[in-house]
Design a protein around this motif. Structure first.
Motif, PDB file in Angstrom:
ATOM      1  N   LYS A   1     -52.838 -21.957  -1.476  1.00 44.78           N
ATOM      2  CA  LYS A   1     -53.453 -20.945  -0.609  1.00 44.78           C
ATOM      3  C   LYS A   1     -53.401 -19.562  -1.248  1.00 44.78           C
ATOM      4  CE  LYS A   1     -52.593 -23.345   3.757  1.00 44.78           C
ATOM      5  NZ  LYS A   1     -51.943 -23.282   5.088  1.00 44.78           N
ATOM      6  N   ILE A   2     -52.328 -19.282  -1.985  1.00 40.97           N
ATOM      7  CA  ILE A   2     -52.205 -17.974  -2.637  1.00 40.97           C
ATOM      8  C   ILE A   2     -53.299 -17.794  -3.678  1.00 40.97           C
ATOM      9  CG2 ILE A   2     -50.698 -16.520  -4.057  1.00 40.97           C
ATOM     10  CD1 ILE A   2     -48.303 -17.929  -2.793  1.00 40.97           C
ATOM     11  N   VAL A   3     -53.484 -18.842  -4.490  1.00 38.42           N
ATOM     12  CA  VAL A   3     -54.504 -18.777  -5.548  1.00 38.42           C
ATOM     13  C   VAL A   3     -55.900 -18.702  -4.922  1.00 38.42           C
ATOM     14  CG1 VAL A   3     -55.493 -19.986  -7.522  1.00 38.42           C
ATOM     15  CG2 VAL A   3     -53.020 -19.993  -7.178  1.00 38.42           C
ATOM     16  N   ARG A   4     -56.098 -19.431  -3.831  1.00 34.74           N
ATOM     17  CA  ARG A   4     -57.403 -19.399  -3.169  1.00 34.74           C
ATOM     18  C   ARG A   4     -57.741 -17.987  -2.704  1.00 34.74           C
ATOM     19  NH1 ARG A   4     -57.699 -22.710   2.211  1.00 34.74           N
ATOM     20  NH2 ARG A   4     -56.345 -20.971   2.819  1.00 34.74           N
ATOM     21  N   GLU A   5     -56.761 -17.298  -2.095  1.00 39.54           N
ATOM     22  CA  GLU A   5     -56.997 -15.924  -1.657  1.00 39.54           C
ATOM     23  C   GLU A   5     -57.345 -15.027  -2.833  1.00 39.54           C
ATOM     24  OE1 GLU A   5     -57.016 -14.713   1.400  1.00 39.54           O
ATOM     25  OE2 GLU A   5     -56.580 -16.637   2.350  1.00 39.54           O
ATOM     26  N   MET A   6     -56.648 -15.230  -3.959  1.00 38.53           N
ATOM     27  CA  MET A   6     -56.931 -14.414  -5.150  1.00 38.53           C
ATOM     28  C   MET A   6     -58.341 -14.666  -5.674  1.00 38.53           C
ATOM     29  SD  MET A   6     -53.376 -14.624  -7.297  1.00 38.53           S
ATOM     30  CE  MET A   6     -51.892 -13.789  -6.741  1.00 38.53           C
ATOM     31  N   MET A   7     -58.753 -15.934  -5.678  1.00 38.45           N
ATOM     32  CA  MET A   7     -60.096 -16.266  -6.166  1.00 38.45           C
ATOM     33  C   MET A   7     -61.168 -15.660  -5.266  1.00 38.45           C
ATOM     34  SD  MET A   7     -59.385 -20.235  -7.281  1.00 38.45           S
ATOM     35  CE  MET A   7     -61.037 -20.592  -7.821  1.00 38.45           C
ATOM     36  N   TYR A   8     -60.932 -15.679  -3.950  1.00 35.38           N
ATOM     37  CA  TYR A   8     -61.874 -15.059  -3.014  1.00 35.38           C
ATOM     38  C   TYR A   8     -61.993 -13.562  -3.287  1.00 35.38           C
ATOM     39  CZ  TYR A   8     -62.359 -19.138   0.066  1.00 35.38           C
ATOM     40  OH  TYR A   8     -62.663 -20.362   0.587  1.00 35.38           O
ATOM     41  N   GLU A   9     -60.858 -12.916  -3.506  1.00 36.48           N
ATOM     42  CA  GLU A   9     -60.880 -11.474  -3.773  1.00 36.48           C
ATOM     43  C   GLU A   9     -61.614 -11.166  -5.067  1.00 36.48           C
ATOM     44  OE1 GLU A   9     -57.264  -9.027  -2.156  1.00 36.48           O
ATOM     45  OE2 GLU A   9     -56.459 -10.875  -3.033  1.00 36.48           O
TER      46      GLU A   9
ATOM     47  N   MET B   1     -63.944 -12.910  -6.488  1.00 36.41           N
ATOM     48  CA  MET B   1     -65.387 -13.136  -6.304  1.00 36.41           C
ATOM     49  C   MET B   1     -66.025 -11.991  -5.526  1.00 36.41           C
ATOM     50  SD  MET B   1     -65.872 -17.254  -5.740  1.00 36.41           S
ATOM     51  CE  MET B   1     -64.461 -17.543  -4.663  1.00 36.41           C
ATOM     52  N   THR B   2     -65.304 -11.461  -4.526  1.00 40.61           N
ATOM     53  CA  THR B   2     -65.821 -10.313  -3.767  1.00 40.61           C
ATOM     54  C   THR B   2     -65.954  -9.093  -4.663  1.00 40.61           C
ATOM     55  OG1 THR B   2     -64.769 -11.156  -1.755  1.00 40.61           O
ATOM     56  CG2 THR B   2     -65.442  -8.848  -1.754  1.00 40.61           C
ATOM     57  N   TRP B   3     -64.941  -8.854  -5.486  1.00 38.34           N
ATOM     58  CA  TRP B   3     -64.986  -7.705  -6.398  1.00 38.34           C
ATOM     59  C   TRP B   3     -66.076  -7.871  -7.445  1.00 38.34           C
ATOM     60  CZ3 TRP B   3     -58.942  -7.721  -7.043  1.00 38.34           C
ATOM     61  CH2 TRP B   3     -58.378  -7.129  -5.914  1.00 38.34           C
TER      62      TRP B   3
ATOM     63  N   LYS C   1     -59.285  -0.680   9.349  1.00 35.96           N
ATOM     64  CA  LYS C   1     -59.457  -0.276   7.952  1.00 35.96           C
ATOM     65  C   LYS C   1     -58.669  -1.185   7.019  1.00 35.96           C
ATOM     66  CE  LYS C   1     -58.967   3.680   4.824  1.00 35.96           C
ATOM     67  NZ  LYS C   1     -58.514   5.090   4.689  1.00 35.96           N
ATOM     68  N   GLN C   2     -57.453  -1.521   7.430  1.00 39.37           N
ATOM     69  CA  GLN C   2     -56.593  -2.365   6.586  1.00 39.37           C
ATOM     70  C   GLN C   2     -57.168  -3.770   6.418  1.00 39.37           C
ATOM     71  OE1 GLN C   2     -53.012  -1.816   8.897  1.00 39.37           O
ATOM     72  NE2 GLN C   2     -52.073  -0.526   7.334  1.00 39.37           N
ATOM     73  N   ILE C   3     -57.623  -4.372   7.511  1.00 39.83           N
ATOM     74  CA  ILE C   3     -58.110  -5.755   7.391  1.00 39.83           C
ATOM     75  C   ILE C   3     -59.421  -5.815   6.608  1.00 39.83           C
ATOM     76  CG2 ILE C   3     -56.943  -6.462   9.507  1.00 39.83           C
ATOM     77  CD1 ILE C   3     -59.657  -6.500  10.898  1.00 39.83           C
ATOM     78  N   ARG C   4     -60.213  -4.749   6.659  1.00 37.71           N
ATOM     79  CA  ARG C   4     -61.455  -4.745   5.876  1.00 37.71           C
ATOM     80  C   ARG C   4     -61.158  -4.633   4.382  1.00 37.71           C
ATOM     81  NH1 ARG C   4     -65.946  -4.580   8.939  1.00 37.71           N
ATOM     82  NH2 ARG C   4     -65.738  -3.850  11.086  1.00 37.71           N
ATOM     83  N   GLU C   5     -60.050  -3.979   4.043  1.00 39.06           N
ATOM     84  CA  GLU C   5     -59.660  -3.859   2.638  1.00 39.06           C
ATOM     85  C   GLU C   5     -58.930  -5.101   2.152  1.00 39.06           C
ATOM     86  OE1 GLU C   5     -57.352  -0.326   2.414  1.00 39.06           O
ATOM     87  OE2 GLU C   5     -59.072   1.037   2.558  1.00 39.06           O
ATOM     88  N   GLU C   6     -57.988  -5.613   2.959  1.00 38.92           N
ATOM     89  CA  GLU C   6     -57.149  -6.721   2.517  1.00 38.92           C
ATOM     90  C   GLU C   6     -57.816  -8.078   2.690  1.00 38.92           C
ATOM     91  OE1 GLU C   6     -53.325  -6.453   4.362  1.00 38.92           O
ATOM     92  OE2 GLU C   6     -53.129  -4.294   3.958  1.00 38.92           O
TER      93      GLU C   6
ATOM     94  N   ALA D   1     -61.320  -8.611   2.574  1.00 43.19           N
ATOM     95  CA  ALA D   1     -62.727  -8.286   2.347  1.00 43.19           C
ATOM     96  C   ALA D   1     -63.601  -9.541   2.261  1.00 43.19           C
ATOM     97  CB  ALA D   1     -62.874  -7.463   1.067  1.00 43.19           C
ATOM     98  N   HIS D   2     -63.010 -10.671   1.857  1.00 42.43           N
ATOM     99  CA  HIS D   2     -63.793 -11.902   1.749  1.00 42.43           C
ATOM    100  C   HIS D   2     -64.066 -12.524   3.122  1.00 42.43           C
ATOM    101  CE1 HIS D   2     -59.571 -13.055   1.878  1.00 42.43           C
ATOM    102  NE2 HIS D   2     -59.932 -14.265   2.272  1.00 42.43           N
ATOM    103  N   LEU D   3     -63.357 -12.049   4.148  1.00 39.15           N
ATOM    104  CA  LEU D   3     -63.557 -12.569   5.503  1.00 39.15           C
ATOM    105  C   LEU D   3     -64.291 -11.559   6.382  1.00 39.15           C
ATOM    106  CD1 LEU D   3     -60.031 -14.142   6.242  1.00 39.15           C
ATOM    107  CD2 LEU D   3     -62.085 -15.313   5.460  1.00 39.15           C
ATOM    108  N   VAL D   4     -63.803 -10.332   6.393  1.00 41.58           N
ATOM    109  CA  VAL D   4     -64.334  -9.302   7.285  1.00 41.58           C
ATOM    110  C   VAL D   4     -65.293  -8.404   6.513  1.00 41.58           C
ATOM    111  CG1 VAL D   4     -63.749  -7.465   8.902  1.00 41.58           C
ATOM    112  CG2 VAL D   4     -62.151  -9.362   8.552  1.00 41.58           C
ATOM    113  N   SER D   5     -66.557  -8.538   6.808  1.00 44.16           N
ATOM    114  CA  SER D   5     -67.585  -7.727   6.158  1.00 44.16           C
ATOM    115  C   SER D   5     -68.048  -6.646   7.128  1.00 44.16           C
ATOM    116  CB  SER D   5     -68.772  -8.619   5.764  1.00 44.16           C
ATOM    117  OG  SER D   5     -69.492  -9.024   6.916  1.00 44.16           O
ATOM    118  N   PRO D   6     -68.860  -5.695   6.655  1.00 46.19           N
ATOM    119  CA  PRO D   6     -69.388  -4.667   7.569  1.00 46.19           C
ATOM    120  C   PRO D   6     -70.243  -5.249   8.688  1.00 46.19           C
ATOM    121  CG  PRO D   6     -69.619  -3.973   5.285  1.00 46.19           C
ATOM    122  CD  PRO D   6     -69.187  -5.395   5.247  1.00 46.19           C
TER     123      PRO D   6
END
Length: 635
Positions: free
Chosen positions: A70-78, A80-82, A352-357, A359-364
């Motif tokens: 799960k840790i690696v999955r979160e990193m991969m999502y981040e 890809m978003t970046w 603000k925090q959840i949109r930054e942390e 970002a792969h889930l919570v979009s504008p």
């Protein structure tokens, strides 16, 4: 870079410098790194290479049930978003530099978790070229990178501990699918529900579902996401919390023949109403208490099935919710495979925090359903002016009808001139604003119980002199009869009290006035002089030296009538209101301080009264309160 080129144990044999140079040459020969060393490596290309390399190892982690999965999955999502932000080419130079540092730090952290080789970089995040960098500089850079990764790991551990003690919490919900045989368009209203108090916690999230079995707005395909925000530690500690989805069918009074088998009746030979009646259809309820208190872990990838329970002919949506909560769980066999498929995840932090942390889930574009009340911590700049209105219940006489009425309530917000304010009503999150709201219609129900909540958002200045206007209309199953039906009664309630405070958070028993259409004019404002609530009526009668319990119905009707409307003492209508405003107070003592210039002679009394005001109320209006106090000091 992959770790297949040489065993890790060879480092002791050949040394760090030799191993590092060999790794670079191996990568160049396999074309895993593009470009010439010494030139800044394209960040997007590096992310692509890393994702491909991690992906192979990530699958193995899943097979072996490794907790790092799960840790690696979160990193991969981040990553890809970046990468998406980088490839858009819209970032200015300073943001690009900052994002590049985030990317390289995340890659180094992931490589350390997966046991891959450390990539040595300079201060700008560029990979060092071993052909032009000395061995000593490489060694120092290697040490610096190792220390940086260790520090990053400590920061993450601290961050995880801190997240558990944050004051703001949010429930992220994704609607995957809705399987139900309706045959007509429907509104799905999702909200959080307190099972002990039998009350809704948050505003609604609206999903418009089409009769074809898909959402009506195809632009929302695979994007039905909502964040139920402003939850506090007290909300997470509630005894019973449920995720509730109410299904409201939009169509005729009765279901179409092709959608279900119904017994023959005289209604079948009549022409069905096609005016888009809102009719109760069913409810899906999921117990999420264990997710809130931490017994079960929330995972946005895990799909949950919420069984669907259809309403009976005489059931209200509120009654079905209570029945499901008090009964045992509904099996898939009992619900015939009909239900809602969702995934949920608990997010910690403010918006603000959840949109930054996350970002792969919570979009504008992710909808935000706010709590019907203030969060435990009110952040500076969080300005709200929302009114939540719940249509609770009513009791209406038959009048000239042979059977009970099919009552539909229409809600409008009007100003002191009885003009309707435009686009100020909504179902909640995910809903377009509207000028009038139409309630669910219950068939031949003398005492309908709606329990429908809507959100009202109007400018502060419109609260003064504004009021809510309710009209009641009988809806017929026959088209011709339905078109000729006009409102048979009305009610209203003022948004502000006479003392200048906002209407209180409570149930309001409103008076019902019969309407004579031959004399009634909707643009008239004469009714505004009449009492609107049962409490006002009793006060008026007592002021007239009458006893409310002894006065007759006919006499009461004659006392309170004007221009085609007359009080109907036997009828009643109840609503509930919750005001969430950082500008309009319900406290008379606080209002006296904020408006001290109007009565400066009462300043001492207002300052002493401020000491009695509840701290939570002061925090809501902290900026205005401090402005008033500083203004007093300057005077």
């Amino acid at each position: 870079m992959a770790s297949k080129w040489t065993p890790i144990a060879d480092r002791d044999k050949y040394g760090i410098d030799f191993i590092y140079r060999s790794a670079i040459r191996f990568a160049l020969s396999k074309n895993t790194i593009t470009g010439i060393m010494g030139i800044v490596l394209t960040v997007g290309t590096e992310i692509t290479s890393v994702i491909r390399e991690w992906g192979v190892i990530w699958k193995k982690l899943y097979v072996t049930s490794n907790p790092d999965f799960k840790i690696v999955r979160e990193m991969m999502y981040e990553l890809m978003t970046w990468r998406k932000q980088i490839m858009s080419g819209t970032l200015p130079a300073d943001e690009m530099k900052e994002l590049k540092q985030k990317v390289t730090a995340k890659i180094d952290q992931g490589n350390a978790i997966l046991g891959l080789d450390l990539v040595v970089r300079d201060d700008s995040g560029n990979i060092l070229n071993p052909e032009i960098t000395s061995t000593i500089d490489l060694y120092r850079a290697h040490e610096s990178a190792t220390d940086r990764i260790k520090q990053l790991a400590l920061n993450i551990e601290y961050k995880n501990k801190r997240s558990s003690s944050r004051y703001n919490h949010n429930l992220y919900v994704t609607v995957k699918n809705f399987v139900c045989r309706i045959g007509e368009d429907a509104d799905l209203l999702m909200t959080l529900y307190d099972g002990k108090e039998c009350a809704f916690i948050s505003e609604n999230y609206l999903v418009k579902w089409g009769k074809e079995g898909l959402m009506r707005d195809l632009d929302q395909l695979n994007n039905l996401r909502v964040v139920f925000a402003d939850l506090g530690s007290k909300d997470l500690a509630r005894e019973k919390v449920y995720l509730v989805c109410q299904t409201i069918r939009i169509g005729g009074m009765e279901l179409k023949e092709e959608t279900r088998n119904v017994r023959k009746s005289h209604h079948q030979n009549m022409k069905r109403s096609s005016d888009g009646l809102r009719r109760p259809f069913g409810v899906a309820v999921m117990d999420i208490t264990d997710f809130f208190n931490g017994k079960f872990e929330t995972d946005e990838e895990k799909q949950h099935f919420i069984p669907f329970a259809q309403c009976g002919e005489r059931d209200s949506l509120d009654a079905v919710i209570r029945k499901i909560i008090s009964a045992r769980e509904i099996s898939q066999k009992e619900c015939k495979g009909q239900g809602l498929f969702v995934s949920i995840k608990l997010l910690h932090g403010d918006q603000k925090q959840i949109r930054e942390e996350y970002a792969h889930l919570v979009s504008p574009f992710t909808s935000v359903a706010r709590k019907m009340g203030f969060p435990e911590v009110i952040l500076p700049g969080d300005i709200r002016n929302d009114l939540y209105l719940t249509l609770v219940s009513g009791e209406f006489s038959k009048g000239s009808k042979k059977s009970e009425r099919n009552v539909e309530v229409t809600v409008k917000v009007c100003n002191e001139k009885s003009q309707t304010l435009q686009n100020c009503l909504s179902f909640g999150a995910g809903s377009e604003p509207m000028s009038e709201y139409r309630s669910v219609v219950y068939y031949h129900e003398e005492r309908p119980k709606w329990m429908e909540t809507l959100k009202i958002s109007i400018p502060i200045e419109e609260f003064y002199g504004g009021h809510l206007k309710f009209t009641f209309r009988h809806r017929s199953s026959n088209d011709n009869k339905d078109k000729s039906e006009k409102p048979f009664a009305m009610s209203f309630i003022r948004l502000m009290n006479e003392n200048g405070t906002t209407m209180s958070d409570q149930n309001h028993e409103l008076l019902v006035y019969k309407v004579d259409h031959k004399r009634y004019d909707e643009t008239e404002v004469a009714y505004f002089k009449l009492p609107s609530t049962r409490e006002e009526l009793e006060q008026r009668v007592n002021d007239s030296n009458y006893n409310i319990n002894q006065i007759g119905v006919k006499q009461l009707s004659n006392m309170f009538q004007t221009n085609g409307i007359q009080i109907s003492p036997k009828d009643s209508f109840t609503v509930s209101t919750v005001v969430c405003s950082t500008k309009l107070t319900q406290n008379i003592d606080l209002l006296g301080l904020l408006k001290w210039k109007l009565n400066p002679e009462n300043l001492k009394f207002n300052l002493l009264a401020l000491m009695k005001v509840d701290g939570e109320e002061v925090v809501k209006f902290l900026q205005d309160t401090l402005d008033a106090l500083f203004d007093i000091l300057m005077q």
